[in-house]
Design an enzyme around this catalytic site. Structure first.
Site, PDB file in Angstrom:
ATOM      1  CG  ASP A  93      -1.944   0.995   1.917  1.00 58.30           C
ATOM      2  OD1 ASP A  93      -1.756   1.554   0.510  1.00 58.30           O
ATOM      3  OD2 ASP A  93      -2.367   1.350   2.677  1.00 58.30           O
ATOM      4  CG  ASP A 276      -3.826   4.679  -2.012  1.00 56.29           C
ATOM      5  OD1 ASP A 276      -2.428   3.296  -2.172  1.00 56.29           O
ATOM      6  OD2 ASP A 276      -4.479   4.954  -1.057  1.00 56.29           O
TER       7      ASP A 276
END
EC number: 3.4.23.1
Length: 387
Positions: A93, A276
């Site tokens: 992440d 992201d």
């Protein structure tokens, strides 16, 4: 002779790229739909992409990432922790900075249905008195911090701090297809000032370059990779275009505009965007996203998904993101998500009040189209059309 030397250097650069395969699985949302639980889940858990990025200034030692925002995550990799190694499935992440996994300290049902790290089974584990807490929905994941050997692909880090969960209430993790999260953002947003995994890799000389890159395949199961310490040019076409990071917390950049058919539809005076890997969809201001959904003919169903006729894909226009003077078109085949005979929009609205104005999140919908290099050494992102 010079050509031989150049070829040798190129071959060497390829050898030192540490590649970690990612597997594409059914998301938590899809698991809940199959079990007939999504509507009940959404009554008590409201996914809001904005909560992932902006509460951190309020809490010095407590991370407040909303874990409902991993509802649509589909790409997962395997790491190991401890001696002998214990394997875990994690989200890589770039929108967070901590590493944490479930542990045997946790007795909740969510933990029981996932792999749990047992510190007593690791001869190299070192405990601390520090705590970690991540809030979500109606409760929070609480845990402690410890140190141990963490292996990511071929990289073995013998002194990595990570979180061991003690409580994981609610449905958020009960049916989640992952065990934990490995954050790849900057250390400035790390909870409890824990050193992120990639920072530790670089500090300990485990990678040859202070960068990593991501390739997300459109293949249903295989082909996706996170590459630590280098770039493999076989995963993109053309050349990399470099974009300065505007905020060294998230992988945040300045975007020039968003347009359809040559007409600017959002971000008219430039805006901020966060790249992201931990966000599956492409997210923007609610008003702008609503206009796009109407334009492409998407409408909400009972589950809150923006559905669209699959037959319309070929006639829909590109959405063009202009970044640092370069246009990055996103075709309908990228922003419309097709599964069997069902098609849904890969766009999601959010409202964020920031001093920089409107904010966009360029998640997996964008990254599947554009190979992305996260260059910490120069605080920049590299983008090129993915193969």
């Amino acid at each position: 002779m010079k050509w031989l030397l150049l070829l040798g250097l190129l071959a060497l650069s390829e050898c030192i790229v540490h590649k970690v395969p990612l597997v594409r699985k059914k998301s938590l949302r899809k698991n809940l739909i199959e079990k007939g639980l999504l509507q009940d889940y959404l009554k008590t858990h409201t996914p809001n992409p904005a909560t992932k990025y902006f509460p951190k200034e309020t809490f010095a030692t407590v991370s407040t990432e909303s874990l409902e925002n991993y509802l649509d995550a589909e790409y997962f990799g395997t790491i190991s922790i401890g001696t002998p190694p214990q394997d875990f499935t994690v989200i890589f992440d770039t929108g967070s900075s901590n590493l944490w996994v479930p542990s045997t300290y946790c007795s909740s049902l969510a933990c029981a249905l996932h792999k749990r790290f047992n510190p007593e089974d690791s001869s190299t584990y070192q405990g601390t008195s520090e705590t970690l807490s991540i809030t979500y929905g109606t409760g929070s994941m609480t845990g402690i911090l410890g140190y141990d050997t963490v292996k990511v692909g071929s990289i073995e880090d013998t002194n990595q701090i990570f979180g061991l969960s003690k409580t994981e209430p609610g449905l958020t993790f009960l049916f989640a297809p992952f065990d934990g999260i490995l954050g790849l953002a900057y250390p400035s947003i790390s909870s409890s000032d824990a050193t992120p995994v990639f920072d530790n890799m670089w500090n300990e000389g485990l990678v040859s370059q202070d960068l990593f890159s991501v390739y997300l395949s459109s293949d249903d199961e295989k082909g996706s990779l996170v590459m630590f310490g280098g770039i493999d040019s076989s995963y993109y076409t053309g050349s990399l275009n470099w974009v300065p990071v505007s905020y060294e917390g998230y992988w945040q950049i300045t975007m020039d505009s968003v347009s359809i058919n040559g007409e600017t539809i959002a971000c008219a005076d430039s805006c901020q965007a966060i790249v992201d890997t931990g966000t599956s969809l492409l997210t923007g201001p609610t008003s702008a996203i609503s206009n796009i959904q109407s334009y492409i003919g998407a409408s909400k169903n009972l589950l809150g998904e923006n559905v669209i006729s699959c037959s319309a894909i070929d006639s829909l226009p590109d959405i063009v993101f202009t970044i640092n003077g370069i246009q990055y078109p996103l075709p309908a085949s990228a922003y419309i998500l097709k599964e069997d005979d069902d098609c849904t929009s890969g766009l999601e609205g959010m409202n964020v009040d920031t001093y920089t104005g409107e904010l966009w999140i360029l998640g997996d919908v964008f990254i599947r189209q554009y190979f992305t290099v996260f260059d910490r050494a120069n605080n920049q992102l590299g983008l090129a059309a993915a193969v």
